[in-house]
Scaffold this motif. Sequence first.
Motif, mmCIF file in Angstrom:
data_model
loop_
_atom_site.group_PDB
_atom_site.id
_atom_site.type_symbol
_atom_site.label_atom_id
_atom_site.label_comp_id
_atom_site.label_asym_id
_atom_site.label_seq_id
_atom_site.Cartn_x
_atom_site.Cartn_y
_atom_site.Cartn_z
ATOM 1 N N GLU A 54 4.525 -18.412 36.763
ATOM 2 C CA GLU A 54 5.236 -17.580 35.782
ATOM 3 C C GLU A 54 5.306 -18.317 34.433
ATOM 4 O OE1 GLU A 54 7.016 -14.285 34.856
ATOM 5 O OE2 GLU A 54 7.974 -14.673 36.790
ATOM 6 N N VAL A 55 4.944 -17.616 33.362
ATOM 7 C CA VAL A 55 4.967 -18.234 32.030
ATOM 8 C C VAL A 55 5.843 -17.404 31.090
ATOM 9 C CG1 VAL A 55 3.569 -18.832 30.003
ATOM 10 C CG2 VAL A 55 2.673 -19.280 32.297
ATOM 11 N N ASP A 56 6.724 -18.075 30.355
ATOM 12 C CA ASP A 56 7.583 -17.407 29.384
ATOM 13 C C ASP A 56 6.868 -17.363 28.034
ATOM 14 O OD1 ASP A 56 9.547 -17.399 31.400
ATOM 15 O OD2 ASP A 56 10.166 -19.420 30.836
ATOM 16 N N PHE A 57 6.786 -16.179 27.471
ATOM 17 C CA PHE A 57 6.045 -15.999 26.215
ATOM 18 C C PHE A 57 7.008 -15.751 25.065
ATOM 19 C CE2 PHE A 57 3.924 -12.952 23.270
ATOM 20 C CZ PHE A 57 2.851 -13.737 22.860
ATOM 21 N N GLU A 58 6.994 -16.651 24.102
ATOM 22 C CA GLU A 58 7.814 -16.450 22.893
ATOM 23 C C GLU A 58 6.897 -16.227 21.706
ATOM 24 O OE1 GLU A 58 11.367 -18.756 21.969
ATOM 25 O OE2 GLU A 58 10.538 -19.204 19.995
ATOM 26 N N LEU A 59 7.290 -15.289 20.862
ATOM 27 C CA LEU A 59 6.534 -15.032 19.641
ATOM 28 C C LEU A 59 7.309 -15.624 18.475
ATOM 29 C CD1 LEU A 59 4.064 -13.528 18.508
ATOM 30 C CD2 LEU A 59 5.594 -11.619 18.045
ATOM 31 N N SER A 60 6.671 -16.533 17.735
ATOM 32 C CA SER A 60 7.388 -17.128 16.605
ATOM 33 C C SER A 60 6.731 -16.735 15.297
ATOM 34 C CB SER A 60 7.450 -18.648 16.742
ATOM 35 O OG SER A 60 6.216 -19.222 16.399
ATOM 36 N N ILE A 61 7.550 -16.205 14.398
ATOM 37 C CA ILE A 61 7.072 -15.904 13.045
ATOM 38 C C ILE A 61 7.998 -16.594 12.052
ATOM 39 C CG2 ILE A 61 5.765 -13.785 13.385
ATOM 40 C CD1 ILE A 61 8.298 -12.185 13.067
ATOM 41 N N ASP A 62 8.592 -17.714 12.504
ATOM 42 C CA ASP A 62 9.579 -18.392 11.663
ATOM 43 C C ASP A 62 8.935 -19.257 10.587
ATOM 44 O OD1 ASP A 62 8.824 -20.077 13.946
ATOM 45 O OD2 ASP A 62 10.180 -21.543 13.071
ATOM 46 N N GLU A 63 7.709 -19.721 10.825
ATOM 47 C CA GLU A 63 7.107 -20.609 9.829
ATOM 48 C C GLU A 63 6.254 -19.811 8.848
ATOM 49 O OE1 GLU A 63 5.667 -24.381 11.193
ATOM 50 O OE2 GLU A 63 7.570 -24.807 12.173
ATOM 51 N N THR A 64 6.894 -18.849 8.209
ATOM 52 C CA THR A 64 6.243 -18.032 7.192
ATOM 53 C C THR A 64 6.925 -18.307 5.857
ATOM 54 O OG1 THR A 64 7.788 -16.273 7.764
ATOM 55 C CG2 THR A 64 5.603 -16.146 8.759
ATOM 56 N N LEU A 65 6.340 -17.805 4.776
ATOM 57 C CA LEU A 65 6.889 -18.102 3.446
ATOM 58 C C LEU A 65 8.113 -17.263 3.114
ATOM 59 C CD1 LEU A 65 3.501 -18.286 1.495
ATOM 60 C CD2 LEU A 65 4.942 -20.211 2.202
ATOM 61 N N THR A 66 8.174 -16.047 3.717
ATOM 62 C CA THR A 66 9.280 -15.160 3.373
ATOM 63 C C THR A 66 10.106 -14.845 4.623
ATOM 64 O OG1 THR A 66 7.741 -13.347 3.721
ATOM 65 C CG2 THR A 66 8.143 -14.003 1.442
ATOM 66 N N ILE A 67 11.353 -14.443 4.424
ATOM 67 C CA ILE A 67 12.169 -14.104 5.575
ATOM 68 C C ILE A 67 11.636 -12.805 6.203
ATOM 69 C CG2 ILE A 67 14.216 -15.288 4.695
ATOM 70 C CD1 ILE A 67 15.425 -12.533 4.161
ATOM 71 N N THR A 68 11.826 -12.674 7.496
ATOM 72 C CA THR A 68 11.335 -11.501 8.210
ATOM 73 C C THR A 68 12.298 -10.343 7.974
ATOM 74 O OG1 THR A 68 10.573 -13.033 9.914
ATOM 75 C CG2 THR A 68 10.521 -10.691 10.464
ATOM 76 N N SER A 127 11.235 -14.032 24.247
ATOM 77 C CA SER A 127 12.024 -14.268 23.038
ATOM 78 C C SER A 127 11.146 -14.153 21.804
ATOM 79 C CB SER A 127 12.685 -15.648 23.088
ATOM 80 O OG SER A 127 11.771 -16.633 23.539
ATOM 81 N N CYS A 128 11.821 -13.946 20.693
ATOM 82 C CA CYS A 128 11.106 -13.814 19.431
ATOM 83 C C CYS A 128 11.895 -14.573 18.365
ATOM 84 C CB CYS A 128 10.981 -12.335 19.072
ATOM 85 S SG CYS A 128 10.223 -12.050 17.464
ATOM 86 N N ALA A 129 11.175 -15.334 17.539
ATOM 87 C CA ALA A 129 11.826 -16.122 16.490
ATOM 88 C C ALA A 129 11.434 -15.604 15.121
ATOM 89 C CB ALA A 129 11.423 -17.592 16.624
ATOM 90 N N PRO A 130 12.231 -14.687 14.562
ATOM 91 C CA PRO A 130 11.952 -14.258 13.195
ATOM 92 C C PRO A 130 12.317 -15.379 12.218
ATOM 93 C CG PRO A 130 13.568 -12.798 14.278
ATOM 94 C CD PRO A 130 13.430 -14.034 15.103
ATOM 95 N N HIS A 131 11.898 -15.225 10.987
ATOM 96 C CA HIS A 131 12.321 -16.146 9.920
ATOM 97 C C HIS A 131 13.631 -15.574 9.370
ATOM 98 C CE1 HIS A 131 10.977 -18.415 6.033
ATOM 99 N NE2 HIS A 131 12.274 -18.471 6.214
ATOM 100 N N PHE A 132 14.738 -16.180 9.737
ATOM 101 C CA PHE A 132 16.049 -15.658 9.353
ATOM 102 C C PHE A 132 16.370 -16.015 7.906
ATOM 103 C CE2 PHE A 132 16.536 -16.410 14.008
ATOM 104 C CZ PHE A 132 16.689 -15.084 14.384
ATOM 105 N N SER A 133 17.333 -15.309 7.343
ATOM 106 C CA SER A 133 17.691 -15.571 5.945
ATOM 107 C C SER A 133 18.404 -16.905 5.825
ATOM 108 C CB SER A 133 18.549 -14.436 5.389
ATOM 109 O OG SER A 133 19.880 -14.595 5.784
ATOM 110 N N GLY A 134 18.236 -17.531 4.682
ATOM 111 C CA GLY A 134 18.799 -18.857 4.463
ATOM 112 C C GLY A 134 17.762 -19.905 4.795
ATOM 113 N N SER A 135 18.150 -21.154 4.718
ATOM 114 C CA SER A 135 17.150 -22.183 4.955
ATOM 115 C C SER A 135 17.512 -23.047 6.160
ATOM 116 C CB SER A 135 16.952 -22.966 3.651
ATOM 117 O OG SER A 135 16.947 -24.336 3.892
ATOM 118 N N PHE A 136 16.507 -23.214 7.027
ATOM 119 C CA PHE A 136 16.669 -23.981 8.270
ATOM 120 C C PHE A 136 15.773 -25.210 8.192
ATOM 121 C CE2 PHE A 136 19.088 -21.270 11.180
ATOM 122 C CZ PHE A 136 19.161 -20.109 10.431
#
Length: 481
Positions: free
Chosen positions: A259-273, A294-303
């Motif tokens: 079993e493999v857990d699949f996460e989609l990450s779009i956090d390392e983009t230039l603009t917030i999602t 799970s999914c990792a959007p690029h949230f507002s603010g800076s991380f």
Amino acid sequence: MTVDAFRALLAQTNLYVYERSVDEAENTVVATVRKDLVKYLAVAGEKSDLFTGEQEGELKLCPLTNENAKALQTLFPYTKPKSHRGHQFTMGLGDRLGLATAGHIRALAGHDIYPVFAQQSIRELNLTHRTFTDVISAATFNVFQEGYKKGFGADGDHLKTKEEIKYALESGCTMVTLDCSEHIDQKAATYPIEKINEMYAALPENVRKHYEETYLNKELPIVGHMDEDELRRVVVVFWDGIAHAIDCFRYIDEIKTVEVDFELSIDETLTITTPTEHFVIGNELHNVGITPISCAPHFSGSFEKGIEYAGNLNDFARDFEVHQKIADFFGYKLSLHSGSDKFAVFSTVARVTKGHVHVKTAGTSWLEAMRVVSEVNPDLYRKAHKFSIEHRPEAERYYHVSTKVADIPNIDLQNDAYLAEYMNMPASRQTVHIAYGMLLEQPWFREEFFRTMAEHEEEYYAALVRHIGKHVRYLTAELSI
Ligand code: ZN
């Protein structure tokens, strides 16, 4: 071989025994032991042949190699990573040194959090000259040392290609975090609409037709109506990334053996999602029957790495709530990357997700190691600190940080008692944070660092219990998990 007989054998040696590790299976007893600062597995009994090492009387002393990690996983399945599906609160706790997991285990004690102890990106593997197998073996040995039996995952973090996915899964990773950033036209997010229209017109006709039919003139759940301009921009920016995600997900399904857990990450983009972007991505996956864990959007603010959240907390809360609604709608969790030290957002994350979330931390555990070094080996800290400042421009090629070296108080003017303060200041934290790869490559640092850490491992575990424990406390305060 019984545990009692095994303990009697160990008592005749001068080995230090990690008491919580001692365990028995198939008439074989194994323990983690230490001899002159070097750790081994001590093994005795029927299945000793699984392990490679030096036979000393009835005991076999086995070095902590990848082969012996495999043997341990065979004999004690709880030392092998597995999927975290079904667990609500999951936490990625990257350990770039192979030393931190025992401290992470202690920091999580008493909480219902499923940990992903092995978690590295290809970038981190390259910078630390480790393989996925090395990372998983380190987690295995730490888990065994602590007698931790509740399970843990292994995340191939920020994987970008099928080759990287294959490498991670063949090495035993149970989670894939897919990073589609190279298939996302990040700059197009801010292009003028004329240019978007031009680019959109150049896309394959079946792609345009599919998106127009699916999204135009519809009242979409959560995000409502989408106009043509908005849709064209989303498609231009994301269509290839979405296609890549679907392709990679199917590939995982095809090659996986567990079993493999699949996460989609779009956090390392230039603009917030934006919510609309998130909705379209979730919906496109949903429409072909894919539900990521799970999914990792690029949230507002800076991380940024190693420091507190920067941005407007009200905006973050509003933004995060909408992303949570979208995640709920499609049936996955939100994932918070670079979650280390973002204490200001944890209450919101806990409240909005109700503890149904994935939070990733990594570099902060390296900084805690450096805090220990600053306290017990000030000379080494001083050298490493200066090296990090000198080499910061090179390190910035790999990591984006915004603090200024000029804000770091001159270390030559400070006495040793002050040094730990550097691990409380954003500018020095980030500077030392991003230098880990280069520092670990320096023989003068590497050798003395690992010796120092071996001499002071209990201090390191205590530092992690304090620091990771603070993350856990803020994240779970109102959840009673
Ligand atoms: Zn990330």
